[in-house]
Design an enzyme around this catalytic site. Sequence first.
Site, mmCIF file in Angstrom:
data_model
loop_
_atom_site.group_PDB
_atom_site.id
_atom_site.type_symbol
_atom_site.label_atom_id
_atom_site.label_comp_id
_atom_site.label_asym_id
_atom_site.label_seq_id
_atom_site.Cartn_x
_atom_site.Cartn_y
_atom_site.Cartn_z
ATOM 1 N N ASP A 196 0.859 -1.182 0.000
ATOM 2 C CA ASP A 196 0.000 0.000 0.000
ATOM 3 C C ASP A 196 0.899 1.238 0.000
ATOM 4 O OD1 ASP A 196 -3.266 0.250 0.971
ATOM 5 O OD2 ASP A 196 -2.062 2.095 0.962
ATOM 6 N N ASP A 246 3.525 2.536 -4.470
ATOM 7 C CA ASP A 246 2.387 3.036 -5.241
ATOM 8 C C ASP A 246 2.104 2.053 -6.373
ATOM 9 O OD1 ASP A 246 0.772 4.517 -7.113
ATOM 10 O OD2 ASP A 246 1.405 6.340 -6.066
ATOM 11 N N VAL A 247 0.851 1.621 -6.499
ATOM 12 C CA VAL A 247 0.541 0.634 -7.548
ATOM 13 C C VAL A 247 0.752 1.192 -8.949
ATOM 14 C CG1 VAL A 247 -1.069 -0.900 -6.305
ATOM 15 C CG2 VAL A 247 -1.963 1.160 -7.429
ATOM 16 N N SER A 293 -16.296 -3.618 -9.107
ATOM 17 C CA SER A 293 -17.381 -2.968 -8.361
ATOM 18 C C SER A 293 -18.698 -3.344 -9.023
ATOM 19 C CB SER A 293 -17.201 -1.444 -8.430
ATOM 20 O OG SER A 293 -18.340 -0.785 -7.890
ATOM 21 N N TYR A 314 -15.672 6.329 -12.567
ATOM 22 C CA TYR A 314 -15.321 5.182 -11.714
ATOM 23 C C TYR A 314 -15.914 3.900 -12.308
ATOM 24 C CZ TYR A 314 -15.292 2.242 -7.476
ATOM 25 O OH TYR A 314 -15.104 1.216 -6.571
ATOM 26 N N LYS A 363 -13.878 0.509 -13.506
ATOM 27 C CA LYS A 363 -14.105 -0.817 -12.930
ATOM 28 C C LYS A 363 -14.570 -1.817 -13.992
ATOM 29 C CE LYS A 363 -12.741 -0.083 -8.736
ATOM 30 N NZ LYS A 363 -11.567 -0.794 -8.216
ATOM 31 N N THR A 414 -16.547 1.313 4.404
ATOM 32 C CA THR A 414 -15.078 1.459 4.525
ATOM 33 C C THR A 414 -14.763 2.954 4.414
ATOM 34 O OG1 THR A 414 -14.588 1.459 2.161
ATOM 35 C CG2 THR A 414 -14.760 -0.705 3.212
HETATM 36 N N1 LIG Z 1 -16.037 0.326 -0.285
HETATM 37 C C1 LIG Z 1 -16.874 0.180 -1.288
HETATM 38 O O1 LIG Z 1 -18.066 0.508 -1.181
HETATM 39 C C2 LIG Z 1 -16.401 -0.413 -2.584
HETATM 40 C C3 LIG Z 1 -17.375 -0.775 -3.519
HETATM 41 C C4 LIG Z 1 -16.978 -1.329 -4.722
HETATM 42 C C5 LIG Z 1 -15.642 -1.527 -5.003
HETATM 43 N N2 LIG Z 1 -14.708 -1.161 -4.083
HETATM 44 C C6 LIG Z 1 -13.306 -1.367 -4.457
HETATM 45 O O2 LIG Z 1 -12.658 -2.155 -3.483
HETATM 46 C C7 LIG Z 1 -11.292 -1.765 -3.361
HETATM 47 C C8 LIG Z 1 -11.000 -1.420 -1.907
HETATM 48 O O3 LIG Z 1 -11.842 -0.359 -1.493
HETATM 49 P P1 LIG Z 1 -11.948 0.109 0.021
HETATM 50 O O4 LIG Z 1 -13.354 0.426 0.261
HETATM 51 O O5 LIG Z 1 -11.224 -0.852 0.866
HETATM 52 O O6 LIG Z 1 -11.154 1.493 -0.082
HETATM 53 P P2 LIG Z 1 -10.172 2.182 0.971
HETATM 54 O O7 LIG Z 1 -10.030 3.583 0.502
HETATM 55 O O8 LIG Z 1 -10.607 1.911 2.350
HETATM 56 O O9 LIG Z 1 -8.804 1.404 0.722
HETATM 57 C C9 LIG Z 1 -8.109 1.523 -0.497
HETATM 58 C C10 LIG Z 1 -6.636 1.305 -0.224
HETATM 59 O O10 LIG Z 1 -5.940 1.425 -1.474
HETATM 60 C C11 LIG Z 1 -4.772 2.182 -1.241
HETATM 61 N N3 LIG Z 1 -4.344 2.851 -2.460
HETATM 62 C C12 LIG Z 1 -5.049 3.759 -3.182
HETATM 63 N N4 LIG Z 1 -4.307 4.195 -4.205
HETATM 64 C C13 LIG Z 1 -3.112 3.546 -4.123
HETATM 65 C C14 LIG Z 1 -1.929 3.590 -4.885
HETATM 66 N N5 LIG Z 1 -1.808 4.402 -5.952
HETATM 67 N N6 LIG Z 1 -0.904 2.789 -4.543
HETATM 68 C C15 LIG Z 1 -0.999 1.984 -3.448
HETATM 69 N N7 LIG Z 1 -2.090 1.920 -2.673
HETATM 70 C C16 LIG Z 1 -3.140 2.690 -3.014
HETATM 71 C C17 LIG Z 1 -5.161 3.205 -0.178
HETATM 72 O O11 LIG Z 1 -4.022 3.745 0.474
HETATM 73 C C18 LIG Z 1 -6.032 2.366 0.722
HETATM 74 O O12 LIG Z 1 -5.288 1.746 1.739
HETATM 75 C C19 LIG Z 1 -11.104 -0.579 -4.307
HETATM 76 O O13 LIG Z 1 -10.552 -1.046 -5.520
HETATM 77 C C20 LIG Z 1 -12.512 -0.077 -4.512
HETATM 78 O O14 LIG Z 1 -12.673 0.600 -5.732
HETATM 79 C C21 LIG Z 1 -15.052 -0.612 -2.876
#
Ligand SMILES: NC(=O)c1ccc[n+]([C@@H]2O[C@H](COP(=O)([O-])OP(=O)(O)OC[C@H]3O[C@@H](n4cnc5c(N)ncnc54)[C@H](O)[C@@H]3O)[C@@H](O)[C@H]2O)c1
Length: 254
Positions: free
Chosen positions: A39, A61-62, A140, A153, A157, A188
Site C-alpha cells: 500500500d 504506489d501501484v 465494483s 469510476y 471498474k 469502509t
Molecule cells: N467500499 C466500497 O463501497 C467499494 C465498492 C466497490 C468496489 N470497491 C473497491 O474495493 C477496493 C477497496 O476499497 P476500500 O473500500 O477498501 O477502499 P479504501 O479507501 O478503504 O482502501 C483503499 C486502499 O488502497 C490504497 N491505495 C489507493 N491508491 C493507491 C496507490 N496508488 N498505490 C498503493 N495503494 C493505493 C489506499 O491507500 C487504501 O489503503 C477498491 O478497488 C474499490 O474501488 C469498494
Amino acid sequence: MRADRFTGRVAVVTGAASGLGRATAQGLSREGARVLLFDRNAEGLAVTLRACPGAVAVQGDVTSAADQARLASEARRMGPVTLLATSAGTIGSTVPLTELAEEDWDRLFDINVKGTWLTLRAILPLLREAGGGAVVTFASAAGLTGSPALPAYSASKAAVVMMTRSLARVHAGEAIRLNCVCPGSIDTPMLEETFASATSPEARLQREAEFRARHPLGRFGEAGEVAASVLFLLSDDAAFTTGVALPVDGGRLA
Ligand SMILES: NC(=O)c1ccc[n+]([C@@H]2O[C@H](COP(=O)([O-])OP(=O)(O)OC[C@H]3O[C@@H](n4cnc5c(N)ncnc54)[C@H](O)[C@@H]3O)[C@@H](O)[C@H]2O)c1
C-alpha cells in the site's frame, strides 16, 4: 469460517492498509497464509501488519512500475507465491463527468486500471513459477451496471472486469484462476469519502439514503462480508471457477 484453507501459502494483497484489502489480508492470515501487504499508506500498513502474524509490508504506489518490481522481488523472497488480491483503488472525483478535470480522469484510471495491470504484470509470473494459483481483482457493482453518480469510476471498474475475464482465458492452461469481486456499497473509508464530498449536510444525508436504497438487503455491506467472498474465490473451494465477476452487493444487481 474454516481455519486452514491457506496454510503454508504466500499471498500478495494490494490496498492492504485499509478497508477491503485489510479485511482480505486478515482473513488470509487467520487461515494460515503468510501475507505480503502492499500500500502507499505506511500508517495503515503498520496497523494491518500488527493484525497479521508473520506478514511483511512493502510501502509503494501501484501506479509505479519500480515499486511493483520491489513488491515482486520481496514476494519472491517469501517463497512460492500462489495467491494475489488487488484491492488498491480509488473512488476519484464525484463531480459530474462533464466537469471532471483531465488530471482527475487520468489519476483514476492510473490507479484503478493501470495499477491493477502493473500488479498483475509483476505478480502473475510468480504464480506461473509456482505452478499455478488464484487471483482476485477488485472491480465494483458499478463496473457491471451504469452508475449515474460515478460514471468515470464505473468505466474504470468495467475495465478491471474485462481485463480479469480476458486473463482468466489466457492463464487457464497454467492452472492460474482469475476472478473479480464486484462489491456494492461497503462500509469502509472509501464509502465515507464518497459521502464526505457532498456539498452540504443535507446533500450528504440524501446521498447516503440514495446509496442505501439501491441495496434490496436495506443496508451497506461490511468489509468482512466482501473478504469472505474473496477468500472463497482464492481457495480450492472455487477450484472450477475462473473468469467470473461476482457481485457482493446486497442484491443491487438482482
Ligand atoms: N467500499 C466500497 O463501497 C467499494 C465498492 C466497490 C468496489 N470497491 C473497491 O474495493 C477496493 C477497496 O476499497 P476500500 O473500500 O477498501 O477502499 P479504501 O479507501 O478503504 O482502501 C483503499 C486502499 O488502497 C490504497 N491505495 C489507493 N491508491 C493507491 C496507490 N496508488 N498505490 C498503493 N495503494 C493505493 C489506499 O491507500 C487504501 O489503503 C477498491 O478497488 C474499490 O474501488 C469498494
